[in-house]
Design an enzyme around this catalytic site. Structure first.
Site, PDB file in Angstrom:
ATOM      1  N   GLU A 279      -5.207  16.498   8.037  1.00 28.21           N
ATOM      2  CA  GLU A 279      -4.281  16.233   6.922  1.00 28.21           C
ATOM      3  C   GLU A 279      -3.596  17.521   6.478  1.00 28.21           C
ATOM      4  O   GLU A 279      -2.417  17.521   6.122  1.00 28.21           O
ATOM      5  CB  GLU A 279      -5.014  15.595   5.748  1.00 28.21           C
ATOM      6  CG  GLU A 279      -5.603  14.231   6.054  1.00 28.21           C
ATOM      7  CD  GLU A 279      -4.608  13.258   6.661  1.00 28.21           C
ATOM      8  OE1 GLU A 279      -3.487  13.161   6.145  1.00 28.21           O
ATOM      9  OE2 GLU A 279      -4.952  12.605   7.668  1.00 28.21           O
ATOM     10  N   TRP A 282      -0.882  17.966   8.826  1.00 26.78           N
ATOM     11  CA  TRP A 282       0.276  17.100   8.497  1.00 26.78           C
ATOM     12  C   TRP A 282       1.176  17.785   7.469  1.00 26.78           C
ATOM     13  O   TRP A 282       2.392  17.730   7.536  1.00 26.78           O
ATOM     14  CB  TRP A 282      -0.188  15.754   7.925  1.00 26.78           C
ATOM     15  CG  TRP A 282      -0.364  14.675   8.944  1.00 26.78           C
ATOM     16  CD1 TRP A 282      -1.540  14.196   9.424  1.00 26.78           C
ATOM     17  CD2 TRP A 282       0.683  13.913   9.601  1.00 26.78           C
ATOM     18  NE1 TRP A 282      -1.295  13.200  10.340  1.00 26.78           N
ATOM     19  CE2 TRP A 282       0.058  12.998  10.462  1.00 26.78           C
ATOM     20  CE3 TRP A 282       2.073  13.926   9.542  1.00 26.78           C
ATOM     21  CZ2 TRP A 282       0.771  12.100  11.260  1.00 26.78           C
ATOM     22  CZ3 TRP A 282       2.798  13.044  10.321  1.00 26.78           C
ATOM     23  CH2 TRP A 282       2.147  12.140  11.173  1.00 26.78           C
ATOM     24  N   TRP A 311      20.907  -1.680   2.811  1.00 30.45           N
ATOM     25  CA  TRP A 311      19.902  -1.748   1.757  1.00 30.45           C
ATOM     26  C   TRP A 311      20.296  -2.777   0.707  1.00 30.45           C
ATOM     27  O   TRP A 311      21.482  -2.963   0.413  1.00 30.45           O
ATOM     28  CB  TRP A 311      19.753  -0.385   1.066  1.00 30.45           C
ATOM     29  CG  TRP A 311      19.363   0.759   1.963  1.00 30.45           C
ATOM     30  CD1 TRP A 311      20.141   1.842   2.285  1.00 30.45           C
ATOM     31  CD2 TRP A 311      18.108   0.963   2.624  1.00 30.45           C
ATOM     32  NE1 TRP A 311      19.444   2.703   3.107  1.00 30.45           N
ATOM     33  CE2 TRP A 311      18.195   2.194   3.329  1.00 30.45           C
ATOM     34  CE3 TRP A 311      16.921   0.245   2.693  1.00 30.45           C
ATOM     35  CZ2 TRP A 311      17.151   2.709   4.090  1.00 30.45           C
ATOM     36  CZ3 TRP A 311      15.875   0.756   3.452  1.00 30.45           C
ATOM     37  CH2 TRP A 311      16.000   1.969   4.134  1.00 30.45           C
ATOM     38  N   ASN A 346      -3.432   8.035  -0.966  1.00 32.37           N
ATOM     39  CA  ASN A 346      -2.531   8.071   0.193  1.00 32.37           C
ATOM     40  C   ASN A 346      -2.293   6.687   0.794  1.00 32.37           C
ATOM     41  O   ASN A 346      -1.162   6.328   1.123  1.00 32.37           O
ATOM     42  CB  ASN A 346      -3.086   9.017   1.258  1.00 32.37           C
ATOM     43  CG  ASN A 346      -2.180   9.075   2.473  1.00 32.37           C
ATOM     44  OD1 ASN A 346      -1.012   9.436   2.364  1.00 32.37           O
ATOM     45  ND2 ASN A 346      -2.692   8.668   3.625  1.00 32.37           N
ATOM     46  N   TRP A 364      14.997   4.258   0.742  1.00 26.05           N
ATOM     47  CA  TRP A 364      13.832   5.136   0.573  1.00 26.05           C
ATOM     48  C   TRP A 364      14.112   6.274  -0.412  1.00 26.05           C
ATOM     49  O   TRP A 364      13.201   6.780  -1.063  1.00 26.05           O
ATOM     50  CB  TRP A 364      13.381   5.707   1.928  1.00 26.05           C
ATOM     51  CG  TRP A 364      14.418   6.555   2.627  1.00 26.05           C
ATOM     52  CD1 TRP A 364      15.362   6.129   3.509  1.00 26.05           C
ATOM     53  CD2 TRP A 364      14.627   7.973   2.490  1.00 26.05           C
ATOM     54  NE1 TRP A 364      16.148   7.183   3.931  1.00 26.05           N
ATOM     55  CE2 TRP A 364      15.717   8.328   3.326  1.00 26.05           C
ATOM     56  CE3 TRP A 364      14.012   8.981   1.749  1.00 26.05           C
ATOM     57  CZ2 TRP A 364      16.200   9.637   3.436  1.00 26.05           C
ATOM     58  CZ3 TRP A 364      14.492  10.284   1.854  1.00 26.05           C
ATOM     59  CH2 TRP A 364      15.573  10.587   2.693  1.00 26.05           C
ATOM     60  N   TRP A 387       7.957   9.289   2.880  1.00 23.83           N
ATOM     61  CA  TRP A 387       8.907   8.185   2.653  1.00 23.83           C
ATOM     62  C   TRP A 387       9.650   7.806   3.924  1.00 23.83           C
ATOM     63  O   TRP A 387       9.813   6.624   4.234  1.00 23.83           O
ATOM     64  CB  TRP A 387       9.889   8.539   1.518  1.00 23.83           C
ATOM     65  CG  TRP A 387       9.300   8.140   0.207  1.00 23.83           C
ATOM     66  CD1 TRP A 387       8.618   8.939  -0.663  1.00 23.83           C
ATOM     67  CD2 TRP A 387       9.262   6.816  -0.337  1.00 23.83           C
ATOM     68  NE1 TRP A 387       8.165   8.194  -1.717  1.00 23.83           N
ATOM     69  CE2 TRP A 387       8.549   6.896  -1.554  1.00 23.83           C
ATOM     70  CE3 TRP A 387       9.754   5.581   0.076  1.00 23.83           C
ATOM     71  CZ2 TRP A 387       8.325   5.775  -2.359  1.00 23.83           C
ATOM     72  CZ3 TRP A 387       9.528   4.469  -0.720  1.00 23.83           C
ATOM     73  CH2 TRP A 387       8.817   4.574  -1.921  1.00 23.83           C
TER      74      TRP A 387
HETATM   75  C1  LIG Z   1       5.295   7.941   0.652  1.00 29.18           C
HETATM   76  C2  LIG Z   1       4.405   9.170   0.594  1.00 29.18           C
HETATM   77  C3  LIG Z   1       4.729  10.212  -0.250  1.00 29.18           C
HETATM   78  C4  LIG Z   1       3.923  11.358  -0.304  1.00 29.18           C
HETATM   79  N1  LIG Z   1       4.274  12.397  -1.140  1.00 29.18           N
HETATM   80  C5  LIG Z   1       3.525  13.529  -1.182  1.00 29.18           C
HETATM   81  C6  LIG Z   1       3.880  14.606  -2.026  1.00 29.18           C
HETATM   82  O1  LIG Z   1       4.911  14.598  -2.714  1.00 29.18           O
HETATM   83  N2  LIG Z   1       3.056  15.695  -2.052  1.00 29.18           N
HETATM   84  C7  LIG Z   1       1.926  15.769  -1.288  1.00 29.18           C
HETATM   85  O2  LIG Z   1       1.203  16.784  -1.360  1.00 29.18           O
HETATM   86  N3  LIG Z   1       1.590  14.763  -0.476  1.00 29.18           N
HETATM   87  C8  LIG Z   1       2.336  13.640  -0.393  1.00 29.18           C
HETATM   88  N4  LIG Z   1       1.959  12.611   0.422  1.00 29.18           N
HETATM   89  C9  LIG Z   1       0.799  12.785   1.306  1.00 29.18           C
HETATM   90  C10 LIG Z   1      -0.558  12.309   0.738  1.00 29.18           C
HETATM   91  O3  LIG Z   1      -0.447  11.015   0.234  1.00 29.18           O
HETATM   92  C11 LIG Z   1      -1.122  13.234  -0.332  1.00 29.18           C
HETATM   93  O4  LIG Z   1      -1.084  14.573   0.097  1.00 29.18           O
HETATM   94  C12 LIG Z   1      -2.583  12.882  -0.647  1.00 29.18           C
HETATM   95  O5  LIG Z   1      -2.682  11.545  -1.061  1.00 29.18           O
HETATM   96  C13 LIG Z   1      -3.124  13.808  -1.708  1.00 29.18           C
HETATM   97  O6  LIG Z   1      -4.425  13.457  -2.045  1.00 29.18           O
HETATM   98  P1  LIG Z   1      -5.664  14.406  -1.720  1.00 29.18           P
HETATM   99  O7  LIG Z   1      -5.408  15.765  -2.239  1.00 29.18           O
HETATM  100  O8  LIG Z   1      -6.885  13.701  -2.168  1.00 29.18           O
HETATM  101  O9  LIG Z   1      -5.583  14.459  -0.138  1.00 29.18           O
HETATM  102  P2  LIG Z   1      -6.688  14.712   0.986  1.00 29.18           P
HETATM  103  O10 LIG Z   1      -6.764  13.473   1.780  1.00 29.18           O
HETATM  104  O11 LIG Z   1      -7.929  15.286   0.446  1.00 29.18           O
HETATM  105  O12 LIG Z   1      -5.947  15.786   1.920  1.00 29.18           O
HETATM  106  C14 LIG Z   1      -6.024  17.195   1.680  1.00 29.18           C
HETATM  107  C15 LIG Z   1      -4.647  17.786   1.551  1.00 29.18           C
HETATM  108  O13 LIG Z   1      -3.906  17.620   2.753  1.00 29.18           O
HETATM  109  C16 LIG Z   1      -2.534  17.412   2.445  1.00 29.18           C
HETATM  110  N5  LIG Z   1      -2.162  16.071   2.928  1.00 29.18           N
HETATM  111  C17 LIG Z   1      -2.964  14.988   3.012  1.00 29.18           C
HETATM  112  N6  LIG Z   1      -2.304  13.953   3.577  1.00 29.18           N
HETATM  113  C18 LIG Z   1      -1.061  14.392   3.836  1.00 29.18           C
HETATM  114  C19 LIG Z   1       0.101  13.787   4.406  1.00 29.18           C
HETATM  115  N7  LIG Z   1       0.101  12.533   4.863  1.00 29.18           N
HETATM  116  N8  LIG Z   1       1.230  14.523   4.473  1.00 29.18           N
HETATM  117  C20 LIG Z   1       1.258  15.805   4.052  1.00 29.18           C
HETATM  118  N9  LIG Z   1       0.191  16.437   3.510  1.00 29.18           N
HETATM  119  C21 LIG Z   1      -0.952  15.735   3.408  1.00 29.18           C
HETATM  120  C22 LIG Z   1      -2.398  17.506   0.930  1.00 29.18           C
HETATM  121  O14 LIG Z   1      -2.082  18.837   0.604  1.00 29.18           O
HETATM  122  C23 LIG Z   1      -3.800  17.139   0.473  1.00 29.18           C
HETATM  123  O15 LIG Z   1      -4.133  17.626  -0.799  1.00 29.18           O
HETATM  124  C24 LIG Z   1       2.762  11.454   0.513  1.00 29.18           C
HETATM  125  C25 LIG Z   1       2.450  10.374   1.347  1.00 29.18           C
HETATM  126  C26 LIG Z   1       3.252   9.249   1.393  1.00 29.18           C
HETATM  127  C27 LIG Z   1       2.878   8.109   2.314  1.00 29.18           C
END
Ligand SMILES: Cc1cc2nc3c(=O)[nH]c(=O)nc-3n(C[C@H](O)[C@H](O)[C@H](O)COP(=O)(O)OP(=O)(O)OC[C@H]3O[C@@H](n4cnc5c(N)ncnc54)[C@H](O)[C@@H]3O)c2cc1C
Length: 467
Positions: A279, A282, A311, A346, A364, A387
């Site tokens: 993650e 990612w 849209w 997420n 979106w 998105w």
């Molecule tokens: C539509 C959509 C919008 C999103 N917008 C954002 C946003 O504005 N900011 C954001 O930080 N994340 C975003 N995410 C990714 C992800 O949902 C969040 O990072 C995550 O839910 C944060 O929770 P956590 O810290 O418990 O993550 P954990 O699952 O503990 O992951 C650890 C860290 O990895 C990074 N991470 C995790 N998943 C992703 C991912 N899919 N993409 C990029 N980084 C990731 C984050 O920094 C996160 O804190 C988005 C995902 C979707 C589907």
């Protein structure tokens, strides 16, 4: 006037494992850490009590207090950095201005402009990622467009020790902050007062402070340590279940740099938490993607979908989605979680983004902007990436014909309905069997605003027509 080094803090709001601070102190001149409330960015924050600003203000006050114990102090100002920074550098006789690289298009434009005024005095160092956007390239030249090979190359490039903390110089020598404030004032600049706490600090830039029990500013490293000790090993099994605390909830702390990416990677490696490391990769994939394709911040990453998707403009539908009144309990719970917590799980982000762009066939960009108003962890690259993934218009995106069924997602990832009950009080007394699709069980709840099968078909038809 004796020369100084300015360390310009942006998304690296901490005083440990800090690339810019380490590089600044290594210059062996008194260091003055500086934070600028960017008036251009603040103009995009219409809510007076925006919780992200409270988070930042509490962090800055804590950093100032900590710096004072180390013989320095923080200088905070409110202005447009492009005009302020050259004036400040001159007023404080800065021989160096060190900051961390920022890869967002707007931030790059800002830094270029400041760089033009400051010349060699401005130095940018890598901090917020393990690998900068130009460091992991396909055959050494082109950006990766697919995550899996990018992730493989990222892992192959990670050498032992890269995850170590960046040591802050042994002899931290800070500038006398009171003298710096005076010099700034003589130059017509107005340093903000940090000593009376975050409410007073925010009032000076026109915002209200709100204490936030969900996102305490001093919780980042504690959360990381607890997650690595207790949560990381089960992450791969628990991360998709919306009603569990199966993820780290570190995203706001990572976003603003209260924890460093290196300490996260170090923790992931130590715990053998490979799925969690993925993650973090990612996150860098999306930062890299936005860097190489800056236009994707506002247009479809995939050129074939630009300006051809028809849209819907149904305002009632959009409002129902924003307010969590779609009639699909899992969607409603998620949208209300965003409003109350400033965060969303997420899996829920994927479900609601799919619902808006597929079931409601709405642009979106509308969803991206709505998330931008409320997410504590709002990050342009990750948000646009997420998105456009859900809208099937992005890099390595969800194929358009794979439309999430919100009821099945709910049954699978919130089987007991705990997530729904936590955010939709109307359904608190409803059983796990009936809660996912209340209209099928005679439960009094909002009727679904669209019917799944018909909405799915309409979405597929819209994409097929544009393909
Ligand atoms: C539509 C959509 C919008 C999103 N917008 C954002 C946003 O504005 N900011 C954001 O930080 N994340 C975003 N995410 C990714 C992800 O949902 C969040 O990072 C995550 O839910 C944060 O929770 P956590 O810290 O418990 O993550 P954990 O699952 O503990 O992951 C650890 C860290 O990895 C990074 N991470 C995790 N998943 C992703 C991912 N899919 N993409 C990029 N980084 C990731 C984050 O920094 C996160 O804190 C988005 C995902 C979707 C589907």
């Amino acid at each position: 006037m004796s020369p100084t080094t300015l360390v310009w803090l942006r998304r690296d709001l901490r005083l440990h494992d800090h690339a810019a601070l380490a590089a600044g102190l290594a210059e062996k001149l008194p260091v003055q850490p500086v934070f600028i409330f960017d008036s251009g960015i603040l103009a995009q924050f219409p809510k007076k009590d925006d919780r992200r600003l409270s988070f930042i203000a509490a962090t800055l006050c804590a950093m100032d207090a900590e710096l004072r114990t180390r013989g320095g102090g923080l200088l905070a100002l409110h202005a447009e950095p492009e005009t302020l920074m050259p004036k400040l550098a001159k007023a404080l006789a800065a021989e160096n201005v060190v900051a961390a690289e920022d890869y967002e298009p707007g931030a790059r434009a800002r830094d270029q402009q400041v760089g033009k005024a400051l010349g060699a005095v401005l130095r940018l160092v890598k901090d917020q990622v393990m690998f900068a956007p130009g460091e992991i390239l396909r055959e050494g030249t082109a950006p990766y467009k697919v995550f899996t090979p990018y992730g493989k190359a990222w892992r192959a490039a990670l050498q032992p020790g890269m995850e170590n903390a960046i040591a802050i110089h042994d002899k931290e020598a800070y500038a006398d902050v009171a003298a710096m404030r005076k010099l700034a004032r003589v130059a017509g600049l107005e340093p903000l007062e940090l000593g009376h706490g975050p409410a007073h600090l925010l009032a000076q830039v026109g915002y209200d402070y709100a204490e936030d029990a969900l996102w305490p500013a001093d919780d980042g490293r504690k959360r990381l340590a607890a997650f690595i000790r207790h949560g990381a090993k089960d992450y791969a099994k628990t991360r998709d279940f919306m009603g569990l605390h199966g993820t780290s909830r570190l995203s706001p702390y990572i976003r603003f740099g209260l924890v460093s990416v290196r300490e996260c990677v170090r923790g992931a490696l130590a715990a053998g938490a490979d799925t969690w490391l993925n993650e973090l990769i990612w996150r860098e994939f999306y930062a890299m993607n936005l860097f190489h394709f800056p236009e994707s911040a506002h247009t479809e990453w995939n050129p074939k979908y630009r300006e051809v998707l028809e849209w819907s403009h149904n305002k009632e539908h959009f409002k129902a989605w924003q307010e969590g009144r779609t009639g699909y309990p899992v969607v409603d719970a998620a949208m209300r979680q965003l409003l109350t917590d400033g965060w969303m799980h997420n899996r829920a982000r994927m479900v609601v983004a799919s619902f808006l762009t597929k079931h409601l066939r709405q642009d979106w960009r509308l969803g991206e902007a709505h998330f931008g108003q409320y997410l504590m962890d709002y990050d342009l690259a990750s948000n646009v990436g997420g998105w456009q993934w859900a809208a099937s218009t992005g890099t390595d995106a969800q194929p358009y014909f794979r439309v999430f069924n919100p009821v099945l997602q709910s049954e699978r990832f919130d089987a007991e309905g705990d997530y729904i009950r936590a955010y939709v009080p109307e359904l608190r007394g409803v059983s796990a069997k009936d809660i996912h699709a209340p209209w099928k069980h005679g439960v009094g709840y909002i009727r679904p605003i669209v019917v799944h099968e018909a909405a799915r078909e309409a979405a597929i038809a819209m994409f097929k027509k544009a393909s």
